[in-house]
Design an enzyme around this catalytic site. Sequence first.
Site, PDB file in Angstrom:
ATOM      1  N   ASP A 136       0.859  -1.178   0.000  1.00 44.02           N
ATOM      2  CA  ASP A 136       0.000   0.000   0.000  1.00 44.02           C
ATOM      3  C   ASP A 136       0.901   1.236   0.000  1.00 44.02           C
ATOM      4  O   ASP A 136       2.122   1.141   0.130  1.00 44.02           O
ATOM      5  CB  ASP A 136      -0.990  -0.017   1.174  1.00 44.02           C
ATOM      6  CG  ASP A 136      -2.204   0.873   0.878  1.00 44.02           C
ATOM      7  OD1 ASP A 136      -2.156   1.669  -0.081  1.00 44.02           O
ATOM      8  OD2 ASP A 136      -3.207   0.776   1.604  1.00 44.02           O
TER       9      ASP A 136
HETATM   10  C1  NOJ Z   1      -3.907   4.017  -0.018  1.00 47.63           C
HETATM   11  C2  NOJ Z   1      -5.116   3.146   0.138  1.00 47.63           C
HETATM   12  O1  NOJ Z   1      -5.059   2.467   1.373  1.00 47.63           O
HETATM   13  C3  NOJ Z   1      -5.283   2.141  -0.968  1.00 47.63           C
HETATM   14  O2  NOJ Z   1      -6.527   1.512  -0.818  1.00 47.63           O
HETATM   15  C4  NOJ Z   1      -5.162   2.789  -2.304  1.00 47.63           C
HETATM   16  O3  NOJ Z   1      -5.362   1.843  -3.329  1.00 47.63           O
HETATM   17  C5  NOJ Z   1      -3.800   3.426  -2.403  1.00 47.63           C
HETATM   18  N1  NOJ Z   1      -3.655   4.435  -1.371  1.00 47.63           N
HETATM   19  C6  NOJ Z   1      -3.580   4.069  -3.747  1.00 47.63           C
HETATM   20  O4  NOJ Z   1      -4.355   5.195  -3.878  1.00 47.63           O
END
Ligand code: NOJ
Length: 758
Positions: A291
């Site tokens: 993430d």
């Molecule tokens: C953080 C988020 O937790 C995740 O769900 C998302 O896909 C990514 N950022 C990318 O934006």
Amino acid sequence: MHVVRFVGALAVSLAFIPVAGADGLVNPATEKKIDALIAQMTLEEKVGQLNQYSSAFDVTGPPPSAGYQKVMYDQIRQGLVGSMINVTGAEATRQMQRLAVEGSRLRIPLIFGLDVIHGYRTAFPIPLGEAASFDPGAIEQSARIAATEAAAAGVHWTFAPMVDIAWDARWGRIMEGAGEDPFLGAQVAAARVRGFQGRDLAALDTIAACAKHYAAYGFAQGGRDYNAVDMSEETLRNVVLPPFKAAAEAGAATFMNSFNEIAGIPSTGNAHLQRDILKGEWGFQGFVVSDWGSIGEMVPHGFVENLEQAAQRAIVAGSDMDMESRAYVLHLAALVKAGKVDAKLVDDAVRRVLRVKFALGLFDDPYRYSDAARETQVLADPSHAVAARDVARKSIVLLKNEGGLLPLDKSAKTIAVIGPLAADKDSPLGNWRAHAESNSAVSLLEGVKAAVSSGTSVVYAEGVRLSTGARNFGARLTLDTTDRSGIPAAVEAARAADAVVVAVGEDAFQSGEGRSQADIGLKGLQEELLRAVIAANKRVVVVLMSGRPLVLGWTGENAPAILEAWFGGSQAGHAVADVLFGEYNPSGKLPVGFPRHVGQLPMTYAHKSTGRPGPEPGVTWSSYNDMPNDPLYPFGYGLSYTTFSYSEPKVSALEIGRDGSLRVSATVTNTGKRAGTEVVQLYVRDLVGSLTRPVKELKGFQKVALAPGESREVAFTLAAKDLAFYTASGRWEAEPGAFKVFVGGNSRDVREAGFSLR
Ligand code: NOJ
């Protein structure tokens, strides 16, 4: 210095153990091409494939520093970037792809990822709302259209479905998932993967899916986003993992790990999750992306000392691609050269990334998704709005309808439409709205105006505002708690009306990432408005828009009719009007219960019995002393404009063997005067287990449309394998003994029968 553990697991993950769906990514001819390509790559180029940057379009985490753009472009030309997030549009993706394909030595195309969560341009209901449809076909269709639009805009890969089970509505990201139940969650996860990926990833209207956040992110302590999780292997396996496994079996090309730690180990550095279970037991052949910044966040977690150690722990644990930590691009090659990371781990991660790029057809034509004419045409397709309206109305849940107030008469003389969300054209788009244009949703007011007869006058009053100041992905909302000046006009409008519709709930940006709330009631001045309006006119229908279950308090007791409309997407206003005026008889059911009080959280209908289940007189049993244990509206709950009755369920056998199955059936009758659709639900209780089992677990559901007076026998096949769970012996198996089965229209109101497993 940390010891590198778990390397032995690599042997398992490299072996090809096919599970349903996973073999789609692997074919011998492509593997040969990948071998040849890897053989040509320098270590730095390999690491480049594992490096993902964000463009500045829609930064969804701490932003990259200014000046990084130039570095990024140079690195793309040097083959040091494998993927970009937040680059969208046929033209922009084409330009950036050119940097990689025409600029870099090996001409390896970039893969462009984006959070396409509930639509790309056409917004569908937020995922929690869609789950309320209990309609995997409709959910698949929604993802199909989202993929069609995104793929036409140059996007190859979505960071969806989000399949986190959540028992705590304080957690703002509950809006992105399918709610509290692993069985429903698994059906929805698979439907979304099928919808995004279609039958062929190389088709021009499909995109790669990403099951996230692996794992247990929805169990953040206190419902506070990014918080620690402490969880047993039993809960992990039985509650959290089933939707992930379903996504893997449906062929999800990628997984994303999660920000949280589980029992002291951040998911990003968790080899048990990523290597043993995902790549080992499940034979997953795609890649795992971290993430946003989650590799680097292992430093503040207190799990590693610095970014270099973070890179080492992450790659060893099975995190293949680094989203926005810059840990791999800065440190991985040196770690390999220093003998601190086995080069085979890097090769394996690169292979996984290349597999997905091949499957998408990017090596045949890296620009194939970047066609401006197709983009214009697909984004204007009018059938997408029709589908969005259909899914939105299927998602609406009727919570209360005293005295049959609903449906409203569309020829009424005057209808008052009141409330902070009534004319809002933006909140219905929800959070995580990708490229839906701001203020582009059909508002409730517009929907009502379009639905009523020409002689009906629709009077609008905002009453109170929800928030003041900035509303966007990153800004904290400031709720309006002072301006009461609009209340008198709202009361006036209500007094003179034949019926009143009040739209209250949450702003779109009250749920979503980083949007945890300690108080999940109707915030600001909304209850004050409702009290004043209901005092003036009892014929009030409350339309809730929200990204989570709310604690309704006074409103739950005093509003005669309540609809939960979630954030219904681009066509929300029309969908709600369809339900308000009976064009569509509501059939949605709650994918997560509505608590009576925030103090009941976390909660689930599938709780354990405890040694003191009660009820007993006195206090020495497991209960709250100040309110019932159960929610106001339980999982699976939702009314219709008609009523349904259920017979006692019948079982076709009182005993089955380990390979056997039985039929559980009940007769469902439409006992009202309108045609309606009921979601018939099957639950099971395993009375004694080597590990204690929940008091009820959903095992099946069917949507049945019944004419007034019509009866239908609804039958489920329950096989011994459907009774399996992760047992004390660490196996997924069914244990012999007695079981109860329950059939009903929600998790609370059921009728039961029993059988046993030999
Ligand atoms: C953080 C988020 O937790 C995740 O769900 C998302 O896909 C990514 N950022 C990318 O934006």
